[in-house]
Design a protein around this motif. Sequence first.
Motif, PDB file in Angstrom:
ATOM      1  N   THR A  14       0.703  -0.747  -0.329  1.00 53.86           N
ATOM      2  CA  THR A  14      -0.085  -0.017  -0.127  1.00 53.86           C
ATOM      3  C   THR A  14       0.694   1.058  -0.496  1.00 53.86           C
ATOM      4  N   SER A  17       2.387   1.705  -3.015  1.00 50.58           N
ATOM      5  CA  SER A  17       1.315   2.255  -4.228  1.00 50.58           C
ATOM      6  C   SER A  17       1.215   3.234  -3.987  1.00 50.58           C
ATOM      7  N   LEU A  18       1.266   4.159  -3.196  1.00 54.56           N
ATOM      8  CA  LEU A  18       0.591   5.621  -2.559  1.00 54.56           C
ATOM      9  C   LEU A  18       1.876   6.204  -2.453  1.00 54.56           C
ATOM     10  N   MET A  20       4.093   6.492  -4.875  1.00 56.20           N
ATOM     11  CA  MET A  20       3.852   6.058  -6.325  1.00 56.20           C
ATOM     12  C   MET A  20       3.168   7.022  -6.914  1.00 56.20           C
ATOM     13  N   PHE A  21       2.106   7.299  -6.608  1.00 55.90           N
ATOM     14  CA  PHE A  21       0.913   7.753  -6.877  1.00 55.90           C
ATOM     15  C   PHE A  21       1.267   9.505  -6.619  1.00 55.90           C
ATOM     16  N   LYS A  25       1.816  12.929  -8.436  1.00 57.83           N
ATOM     17  CA  LYS A  25       1.404  14.181  -8.012  1.00 57.83           C
ATOM     18  C   LYS A  25       2.008  15.717  -7.540  1.00 57.83           C
ATOM     19  N   LYS A 105      -9.344   5.059   6.865  1.00 55.97           N
ATOM     20  CA  LYS A 105      -9.326   4.411   5.610  1.00 55.97           C
ATOM     21  C   LYS A 105     -10.856   3.979   5.412  1.00 55.97           C
ATOM     22  N   PRO A 106     -11.239   3.492   4.825  1.00 59.49           N
ATOM     23  CA  PRO A 106     -10.931   3.451   3.073  1.00 59.49           C
ATOM     24  C   PRO A 106     -11.195   4.714   2.749  1.00 59.49           C
ATOM     25  N   ILE A 107     -10.190   5.403   1.463  1.00 60.04           N
ATOM     26  CA  ILE A 107      -9.917   6.907   0.884  1.00 60.04           C
ATOM     27  C   ILE A 107      -9.836   6.634  -0.143  1.00 60.04           C
ATOM     28  N   SER A 108     -10.496   7.134  -0.943  1.00 59.09           N
ATOM     29  CA  SER A 108      -9.853   6.862  -2.046  1.00 59.09           C
ATOM     30  C   SER A 108      -8.783   7.758  -2.369  1.00 59.09           C
ATOM     31  N   VAL A 109      -8.075   7.977  -3.023  1.00 57.73           N
ATOM     32  CA  VAL A 109      -7.224   8.828  -4.039  1.00 57.73           C
ATOM     33  C   VAL A 109      -6.854   9.750  -4.310  1.00 57.73           C
ATOM     34  N   ASP A 110      -8.817   9.513  -4.946  1.00 54.13           N
ATOM     35  CA  ASP A 110      -8.580  11.587  -6.055  1.00 54.13           C
ATOM     36  C   ASP A 110      -9.025  12.300  -4.586  1.00 54.13           C
ATOM     37  N   GLU A 111      -9.709  11.068  -3.607  1.00 57.74           N
ATOM     38  CA  GLU A 111     -10.282  12.349  -1.610  1.00 57.74           C
ATOM     39  C   GLU A 111      -8.973  13.192  -1.625  1.00 57.74           C
ATOM     40  N   LEU A 112      -7.880  12.041  -1.369  1.00 59.54           N
ATOM     41  CA  LEU A 112      -6.813  11.801  -0.652  1.00 59.54           C
ATOM     42  C   LEU A 112      -6.050  13.435  -1.063  1.00 59.54           C
ATOM     43  N   LYS A 115      -7.153  16.650   0.253  1.00 62.64           N
ATOM     44  CA  LYS A 115      -7.567  16.459   1.660  1.00 62.64           C
ATOM     45  C   LYS A 115      -5.553  16.807   2.092  1.00 62.64           C
TER      46      LYS A 115
END
Lengths: 125, 735
Positions: A14, A17-18, A20-21, A25, A105-112, A115
Amino acid sequence: MANSLLIVDDERDTSESLKMFLEMKGFTVRIAFSGQEGVAAVREAVPDLIMLDLQMPGGMDGWQTLKQMKQVASSVHVVIVTGSTPDRGLEQLAVQEGAIGIITKPISVDELVPKIHSFLQGSGP
Amino acid sequence: MERYVFNAHAAPILLTGVMMFASGVFVLLKRPAASVNRNFFLICLSVTIWLIPTGLGYLSIEPDLAQLWFKCDNFGVMFISVTVFHFVTSFLQLERRRAVRTGYLVAFLFGLVVVLTDWLVIDVRKFSWGYFPRWGYFSIVFFAIFFGYMAASFNSLWLEYRKVREPARKNQIKYLFLAFALAYTGSVDYLPTFGIPVYPFGFISIFLFLSVVALTIIRYRLMDITLAMTRGTIFMVVYALVLGAPLLVALPSQPQIERLLGTRWWVWLWIACAILATVAHYSNLYFQRLAENRLLAEQRRYQATLRRASEGMTRIRQLPRLLKLTVSILSKTVGLTYAAIYLIDMGTKRYALQASRGKDGQPAGPAIEADDPLIQYLNVHKNAVVLEELHLQHAADPGLREVELSLRHLGAALVIPSFIHDHLLGFVVMGAKRSGGIYTDDDLKVLMTLANQAALAIENARFYEAERERQAEMFHTAQLASLGKMAGGMSHQINNRFYAECIMAGTLKGIWKEMDLAGVPEPVKQLILKTMGDLQKIENDAVRGGDIAKTLLNFSKPGKAARITFQDILKLSMEAAQFRVKFGEIDYEPVVVDPLPSLDGNLNQLAEVFFNLMSNAYDAIKKKQEAIKEGSLKLLAGQTYKGKLAISVSSITRNGVTWLQAVVHDTGIGVEAESVPSMFIPFFTTKATAEKGTGLGLYVIKKIIENHGGEIEVNSTYGEGTTFTMYLPVAKEAA
């Protein structure tokens, strides 16, 4: 200058991945897989924002990690990331312990992303 | 100077006269307001005026004195036919005022003629039983009128008998007709007045008739004349045989007896009378019982069945079964054309039909209001209501006509109420008996016992039903609570898994999005696009899974009731909602009227309620926006849609209690009318599966509000919007 983030979470996949994302951004991201690693990372360099998981194995949970991080850098901005449903008690405890907020949690990356931006703005100098 | 001498023939006549008067007074006092009873008294009075002076005439030594008495006696006779007619018209409820009035006037005029002149009673004749009047030709006019009124009475009875459908009433009229016909044999007394030496036994017919009618009026509700006739006849025959026959034998042989027993013979006579009267009394009782056993065998049988049934009732715990059984036992054993049970509905306070049996006389409406005349009557009298009785009484009390109408409306010949702690729990409606028989006092006693037993049984069954529901509810709550606890314990695990899915799927999706796909072969490109779509779905599902876990967690959420304000609740829910609801995109109007009373409650749970409602409202607004975009929902020309969410809180007073009223209103898509009633049902959702929503939201909200002693209502119109209105009790001291 890119905002620096530190992710403290024992979930390697996790976290990677996070990372990387978030790097995609435009953030600078480091990851730590335990409380101890997290505190060490803060000692190394104080990030703009720390995303700290509450539940971690290895004898050091989120709260203890938070305490030690605060000892290392008292002004460090920490957001608690938790799988439990937030309520007043948890929020109050987080603020008492010196965190600036909670992410559930959980939270979608688009919302994250928005935030994280709002926490960064709120915590800015 | 001696004016009277003992004459045994006078005794039964005088005795009958006294008894007649007494029974008339008795019937009158039983129910002075009822015209039937009053008019019966008038018959008795005129017959008494006939009999007593006749007896005194027998006793007179001088013919002149006897003639005076016979004049008096005929004064009463003049009135007999008109009082009979009067009674019949009131019994049949016929309007014959002029005829009745004329009859009384004519009777009075004739009475004057009889008393003041010698035209009717010319003089007296000496018969073997004593003096008897001799009538002149003038009496022919009297006979015309007498027979006229009697014929009119019989005719009215006959016409009504043919018209009436109810078997019980038909029976009544039939027997009344026979009773009057029997009484009419008393006319035998006219024969000696024209010199034909027939013993004037008219008093016997009259006595028989009157005892029958008196008994029926008092004890048998003027209905079961069969039984009363039998009783009256038995009484008459027994006394006539045991007491009358020896006396009749003894009287002509007075000189022989005097010789045998000496001058004190009458002492022996009295002793003999006393013994014979005692014998007559006991034989009468014996024969009465014998006759009753035969006549009432059927009735006794079903009364015993009902008693047994009522004992078994309290063992049945299922209310519908109990009611059905009661109705079927009643209609089968009593032989009813129709039976039904009405019970109070605690919510609406109306009496609703619960069970019924029989085809005839179906009630028109399913429920009786609490202010119905029948309900009021039952509450006041707390006793069985017999249609027949009301019918006879309502001339005296117009209010009863309303009650009678209610009864007829229900198809009831009899209504038996059931009371618990002085509250009318319900009532049993019973139609006419198939046999055409009537409801006797004994019936009513048994049925009232049955009704009381039924009330207890119903109360029992209701208690069990409520208890069962409560236990089911408790079990359900416990299930949810344990589910919540389990979910609470596993929430980290569950949410961490969902989190991992979210992050991984979201990251991969994000990376693909950034990728430059130029030069990539088309099939690979298609696959990448498909993968991105699937990753989006995985992410959505994971978020939704987290929502479900959260909703379930609300049941195990810690937190005790505390003194809180609505500002607290709205603030907390706003905090949670701001990440989901983009308040900037819609018109948001929170209105809190200050100062509001505070309330005792669980802040987190109540905040959850408002968070969910806000979030639902937002979804509804979004959905309407989409519908407008797609064109499935049309706006009026020149209108734009932004969507509005308004929350207002105020304090209101309902029935003297202060409540906090919170209204959450949105102008979103709304809900189809047929779905509105199901909105609070668990796992009911109008949201498509791909959308967010667990189907538990409104159910949980309702439970939370109810746990706080509150209520929630919803109003929704498709295309217009939805309004939730909640009522919460204010804090105890604050109230």
